[in-house]
Design an enzyme around this catalytic site. Sequence first.
Site, PDB file in Angstrom:
ATOM      1  N   SER A 123       0.849  -1.198   0.000  1.00 31.89           N
ATOM      2  CA  SER A 123       0.000   0.000   0.000  1.00 31.89           C
ATOM      3  C   SER A 123       0.879   1.240   0.000  1.00 31.89           C
ATOM      4  CB  SER A 123      -0.904   0.007   1.239  1.00 31.89           C
ATOM      5  OG  SER A 123      -0.156   0.310   2.415  1.00 31.89           O
ATOM      6  N   ASP A 124       0.330   2.335  -0.488  1.00 31.47           N
ATOM      7  CA  ASP A 124       1.006   3.608  -0.272  1.00 31.47           C
ATOM      8  C   ASP A 124       0.824   3.949   1.210  1.00 31.47           C
ATOM      9  OD1 ASP A 124       2.371   5.972  -0.630  1.00 31.47           O
ATOM     10  OD2 ASP A 124       1.197   6.616  -2.351  1.00 31.47           O
ATOM     11  N   LEU A 125       1.595   4.883   1.700  1.00 28.06           N
ATOM     12  CA  LEU A 125       1.594   5.208   3.123  1.00 28.06           C
ATOM     13  C   LEU A 125       0.179   5.509   3.616  1.00 28.06           C
ATOM     14  CD1 LEU A 125       3.380   5.684   5.610  1.00 28.06           C
ATOM     15  CD2 LEU A 125       3.523   8.090   4.920  1.00 28.06           C
ATOM     16  N   TYR A 126      -0.318   4.672   4.489  1.00 25.02           N
ATOM     17  CA  TYR A 126      -1.643   4.792   5.108  1.00 25.02           C
ATOM     18  C   TYR A 126      -2.800   4.766   4.110  1.00 25.02           C
ATOM     19  CZ  TYR A 126       1.001   6.009   9.289  1.00 25.02           C
ATOM     20  OH  TYR A 126       1.873   5.990  10.343  1.00 25.02           O
ATOM     21  N   SER A 127      -2.588   4.242   2.908  1.00 22.34           N
ATOM     22  CA  SER A 127      -3.703   4.226   1.943  1.00 22.34           C
ATOM     23  C   SER A 127      -4.773   3.205   2.314  1.00 22.34           C
ATOM     24  CB  SER A 127      -3.201   3.990   0.515  1.00 22.34           C
ATOM     25  OG  SER A 127      -2.672   2.702   0.357  1.00 22.34           O
TER      26      SER A 127
END
Length: 182
Positions: A123-127
């Site tokens: 995932s992208d950061l906190y996506s």
Amino acid sequence: DARWSRVEESMGEDPVLAAKMGAAEVRGLGGGDLSKPYATLSTLKHFIGYGTTEGGQNGNPSVLGERDLKQNFLRPFQEAVGAGALSVMTSYNSIDGVPSTGNGELYNGVLRRDWRFRGFVVSDLYSIDGIYETHHVAATLQQAAVMALRAGVDVDLGGKAYATLTDAARKGKIDTLLIDDA
């Protein structure tokens, strides 16, 4: 969108040139053969339609038709996967109301089934949190984590969401085989 603040993360608007440059970079980093000296695992980002969001905002919808998606956005990723890329990062945006990080057709379908991708999705950061907090398609953070895991996202960059999967498995909300696969 010219207002998008992350243009440095793009190889440009030409899908043919971006495909050739991306595949060449992956090959130059070892082409997915990590036994080679100095090989590096390359991560392709951001999958997909990122940089075209409404208003240039990271988590906003990307309004793309299927033809545009296939003709202009998927090709560079497909060529880089074919060159040996072993990691793909999700994006914050949504397409047709589905957050990219929770889109099983993208990760389990296009990447793994159609392209035979043999790497992992991060995932992208906190996506994953964004499935709940930004897109509002999950009622809880745990539900967002389950959605992302089922969609084929192997790694939670940020860690808050996937930390809830142990409890989800105990409650029978997710099969532990999916966790093992990830």
